[in-house]
Design a protein around this motif. Structure first.
Motif, PDB file in Angstrom:
ATOM      1  N   ALA A 109       5.908  17.676  -0.411  1.00  0.00           N
ATOM      2  CA  ALA A 109       5.069  16.581  -0.898  1.00  0.00           C
ATOM      3  C   ALA A 109       4.634  15.733   0.292  1.00  0.00           C
ATOM      4  N   ILE A 110       3.429  15.964   0.762  1.00  0.00           N
ATOM      5  CA  ILE A 110       2.909  15.217   1.902  1.00  0.00           C
ATOM      6  C   ILE A 110       1.427  14.959   1.667  1.00  0.00           C
ATOM      7  N   GLY A 111       0.967  13.770   2.075  1.00  0.00           N
ATOM      8  CA  GLY A 111      -0.428  13.426   1.859  1.00  0.00           C
ATOM      9  C   GLY A 111      -0.736  13.250   0.377  1.00  0.00           C
ATOM     10  N   THR A 112      -1.985  13.474   0.018  1.00  0.00           N
ATOM     11  CA  THR A 112      -2.436  13.354  -1.374  1.00  0.00           C
ATOM     12  C   THR A 112      -3.071  14.646  -1.847  1.00  0.00           C
ATOM     13  N   ARG A 113      -2.575  15.169  -2.961  1.00  0.00           N
ATOM     14  CA  ARG A 113      -3.205  16.326  -3.599  1.00  0.00           C
ATOM     15  C   ARG A 113      -4.296  15.816  -4.549  1.00  0.00           C
ATOM     16  N   ILE A 114      -5.531  16.288  -4.303  1.00  0.00           N
ATOM     17  CA  ILE A 114      -6.612  15.969  -5.227  1.00  0.00           C
ATOM     18  C   ILE A 114      -6.843  17.207  -6.077  1.00  0.00           C
ATOM     19  N   VAL A 115      -6.698  17.051  -7.382  1.00  0.00           N
ATOM     20  CA  VAL A 115      -6.821  18.213  -8.282  1.00  0.00           C
ATOM     21  C   VAL A 115      -8.016  18.013  -9.213  1.00  0.00           C
ATOM     22  N   LYS A 116      -8.530  19.139  -9.704  1.00  0.00           N
ATOM     23  CA  LYS A 116      -9.706  19.080 -10.592  1.00  0.00           C
ATOM     24  C   LYS A 116      -9.419  18.220 -11.810  1.00  0.00           C
ATOM     25  N   GLU A 117      -8.314  18.551 -12.464  1.00  0.00           N
ATOM     26  CA  GLU A 117      -7.927  17.781 -13.659  1.00  0.00           C
ATOM     27  C   GLU A 117      -6.418  17.849 -13.846  1.00  0.00           C
ATOM     28  N   ALA A 118      -5.900  16.875 -14.553  1.00  0.00           N
ATOM     29  CA  ALA A 118      -4.437  16.792 -14.739  1.00  0.00           C
ATOM     30  C   ALA A 118      -3.940  17.971 -15.572  1.00  0.00           C
ATOM     31  N   GLN A 167     -13.369  28.707  -6.766  1.00  0.00           N
ATOM     32  CA  GLN A 167     -11.953  29.019  -6.979  1.00  0.00           C
ATOM     33  C   GLN A 167     -11.004  27.936  -6.460  1.00  0.00           C
ATOM     34  N   VAL A 168     -11.528  26.995  -5.676  1.00  0.00           N
ATOM     35  CA  VAL A 168     -10.661  25.975  -5.083  1.00  0.00           C
ATOM     36  C   VAL A 168     -10.183  25.024  -6.175  1.00  0.00           C
ATOM     37  N   ARG A 169      -8.865  24.985  -6.372  1.00  0.00           N
ATOM     38  CA  ARG A 169      -8.282  24.166  -7.444  1.00  0.00           C
ATOM     39  C   ARG A 169      -7.830  22.798  -6.942  1.00  0.00           C
ATOM     40  N   GLU A 170      -7.401  22.753  -5.672  1.00  0.00           N
ATOM     41  CA  GLU A 170      -6.898  21.474  -5.156  1.00  0.00           C
ATOM     42  C   GLU A 170      -7.169  21.341  -3.667  1.00  0.00           C
ATOM     43  N   VAL A 171      -7.290  20.090  -3.257  1.00  0.00           N
ATOM     44  CA  VAL A 171      -7.485  19.758  -1.854  1.00  0.00           C
ATOM     45  C   VAL A 171      -6.379  18.795  -1.461  1.00  0.00           C
ATOM     46  N   VAL A 172      -5.751  19.049  -0.326  1.00  0.00           N
ATOM     47  CA  VAL A 172      -4.687  18.154   0.152  1.00  0.00           C
ATOM     48  C   VAL A 172      -5.211  17.378   1.352  1.00  0.00           C
ATOM     49  N   ILE A 173      -5.234  16.050   1.240  1.00  0.00           N
ATOM     50  CA  ILE A 173      -5.642  15.196   2.373  1.00  0.00           C
ATOM     51  C   ILE A 173      -4.390  14.819   3.149  1.00  0.00           C
ATOM     52  N   VAL A 174      -4.373  15.151   4.451  1.00  0.00           N
ATOM     53  CA  VAL A 174      -3.199  14.841   5.264  1.00  0.00           C
ATOM     54  C   VAL A 174      -3.611  14.213   6.592  1.00  0.00           C
ATOM     55  N   ASP A 175      -2.650  13.522   7.189  1.00  0.00           N
ATOM     56  CA  ASP A 175      -2.819  12.949   8.521  1.00  0.00           C
ATOM     57  C   ASP A 175      -2.399  14.014   9.534  1.00  0.00           C
ATOM     58  N   GLY A 176      -3.333  14.416  10.376  1.00  0.00           N
ATOM     59  CA  GLY A 176      -3.066  15.493  11.328  1.00  0.00           C
ATOM     60  C   GLY A 176      -2.021  15.184  12.378  1.00  0.00           C
ATOM     61  N   LYS A 208       0.841  -1.209   0.000  1.00  0.00           N
ATOM     62  CA  LYS A 208       0.000   0.000   0.000  1.00  0.00           C
ATOM     63  C   LYS A 208       0.866   1.244   0.000  1.00  0.00           C
ATOM     64  N   LYS A 209       0.606   2.124  -0.944  1.00  0.00           N
ATOM     65  CA  LYS A 209       1.382   3.371  -1.026  1.00  0.00           C
ATOM     66  C   LYS A 209       0.439   4.564  -1.101  1.00  0.00           C
ATOM     67  N   VAL A 210       0.915   5.705  -0.604  1.00  0.00           N
ATOM     68  CA  VAL A 210       0.134   6.941  -0.683  1.00  0.00           C
ATOM     69  C   VAL A 210       0.332   7.557  -2.062  1.00  0.00           C
ATOM     70  N   LEU A 211      -0.768   7.883  -2.717  1.00  0.00           N
ATOM     71  CA  LEU A 211      -0.674   8.562  -4.017  1.00  0.00           C
ATOM     72  C   LEU A 211      -0.368  10.034  -3.784  1.00  0.00           C
ATOM     73  N   PRO A 212       0.727  10.564  -4.337  1.00  0.00           N
ATOM     74  CA  PRO A 212       1.044  11.974  -4.113  1.00  0.00           C
ATOM     75  C   PRO A 212       0.042  12.925  -4.751  1.00  0.00           C
ATOM     76  N   SER A 213      -0.544  12.500  -5.894  1.00  0.00           N
ATOM     77  CA  SER A 213      -1.491  13.367  -6.600  1.00  0.00           C
ATOM     78  C   SER A 213      -2.506  12.507  -7.347  1.00  0.00           C
ATOM     79  N   VAL A 214      -3.745  12.963  -7.371  1.00  0.00           N
ATOM     80  CA  VAL A 214      -4.788  12.214  -8.058  1.00  0.00           C
ATOM     81  C   VAL A 214      -5.852  13.206  -8.532  1.00  0.00           C
ATOM     82  N   THR A 215      -6.472  12.921  -9.695  1.00  0.00           N
ATOM     83  CA  THR A 215      -7.525  13.817 -10.197  1.00  0.00           C
ATOM     84  C   THR A 215      -8.887  13.310  -9.722  1.00  0.00           C
TER      85      THR A 215
END
Length: 265
Positions: free
Chosen positions: A256-265, A233-242, A195-202
Motif C-alpha cells: 500500500a503506497i501512494g494512491t490507487r485510482i480505480v475506475k469504480e468502487a 484494459q487499464v483498471r487502475e493507476v497508482v500515483i507514487v512519489d518517485g 493532510k493525509k494520502v488517500l490509499p484508494s480513490v475512484t
C-alpha cells in the motif's frame, strides 16, 4: 526467462530529477523479469525551448496548440533530448534501454483530434504496435517512448498528450495497472486538520474532490492525467512519489503506497 510488462508514465523533468536508486530498482526488476515500458512527457522543456526560439506557447483546454513549426520543436525536445536523457540514466544503472518515439515502426498511430482547427497537429491514438514493444522487451530492453504519433499513411506527425499515449500503450499491451511517477506522495485529503494520502480513490470521487476544492492547484492536472490513463484494459493507476526507496518494487509487490485510482468502487 519469462517476463511481464508494466507501464510507467512520467514527466520528463520528474524522471530526470529522480535519484539513481530509482533506476537501480528498475534494473533489479528488469533482471527479475518485470520489465517497465516507459512513456514520458516533457511539457516544461518544450515550453522553455519554444520561448528561447521566440515561438509563443498557446494552450487550448490543456492541449498545446501545435503548428508544424511547434511540432518540429516538440519532436526535437521529446524524441531527442529528453528521450535520450532517460535512456542514459537507465543505462548508467546497468539496465538496458531503447529509446524511440511513436513514429518509429509506426509504434503509435494517430488521427487528428476533433477540434483540429483550434489545436493544430494534436493527435488521438488509433493503434499501438504492441508487437514491437513486446519484441523490444523480449530482447531484454526497457522501451522508453516519446509520445509523438504518426498518421496511418505515415506522412503526418502528431503531438500526443503523454497521459493519453501512456494509457493507450498500457491498454494495447494488455496491462491492467499503470504507475504514474510524480513528485507528490499521492492524492492528499485534509482529515481533522491534517493532510493525509488517500490509499484508494475512484474516478467519480476525484471529480467530486476537484469540485469541492479538496483537490486544487497543481494536483488537479496530476490526477486528471492519471484518470486519462484509465482506458481500455487499464483498471487502475497508482500515483507514487518517485523518490521513495524501491517504490516500483513496492507497487509491483502490492504494498500500500501512494494512491490507487480505480475506475469504480
Amino acid at each position: 526467462m519469462s517476463y511481464h510488462c508494466f507501464v510507467i508514465k512520467c514527466g520528463g523533468s520528474t524522471l530526470a530529477a529522480l535519484p539513481s536508486s530509482f533506476f537501480d530498482d528498475m534494473r533489479k526488476l528488469q533482471q527479475e523479469g518485470a520489465i517497465p515500458v516507459i512513456v514520458h512527457g516533457g511539457g516544461p522543456a518544450i515550453s522553455s525551448t519554444l520561448e528561447q526560439l521566440g515561438i509563443e506557447s498557446v494552450f487550448v483546454n490543456g492541449l498545446r496548440k501545435t503548428s508544424e513549426e511547434v511540432l518540429d520543436v516538440v519532436e526535437m525536445v521529446l524524441a531527442g533530448r529528453i528521450n535520450k536523457e532517460i535512456v542514459r540514466k537507465i543505462q548508467e544503472s546497468g539496465a538496458k534501454a531503447l529509446g524511440l518515439s511513436g513514429v518509429d515502426g509506426q509504434l503509435i498511430q494517430a488521427k487528428p483530434v476533433d477540434n483540429t482547427e483550434e489545436v493544430g497537429w494534436v493527435g488521438d491514438v488509433t493503434a499501438v504496435n504492441a508487437e514491437l514493444i513486446q519484441g523490444i522487451v523480449s530482447m531484454g530492453y526497457i522501451p522508453v517512448i516519446a509520445p509523438i504519433g504518426i498518421g496511418e499513411d505515415g506522412s503526418q506527425r502528431f503531438n500526443i498528450n503523454a497521459d493519453t499515449a501512456a494509457g493507450a500503450v498500457a491498454s494495447r499491451v494488455g496491462v491492467e495497472r499503470m504507475i504514474v511517477v510524480t513528485d507528490v506522495p499521492g492524492v492528499m485529503k485534509t482529515v481533522d486538520g491534517e493532510k493525509k494520502v488517500l490509499p484508494s480513490v475512484t474516478v467519480q470521487e476525484i471529480d467530486q474532490m476537484i469540485e469541492s476544492g479538496e483537490i486544487y492547484g497543481g494536483m488537479i492536472p496530476k490526477v486528471r492525467a492519471a484518470v486519462q490513463c484509465i482506458q481500455g484494459q487499464v483498471r487502475e493507476v497508482v500515483i507514487v512519489d518517485g523518490t521513495v526507496p524501491e517504490v516500483l518494487s513496492k507497487v509491483i509487490q502490492g504494498e500500500a503506497i501512494g494512491t490507487r485510482i480505480v475506475k469504480e468502487a
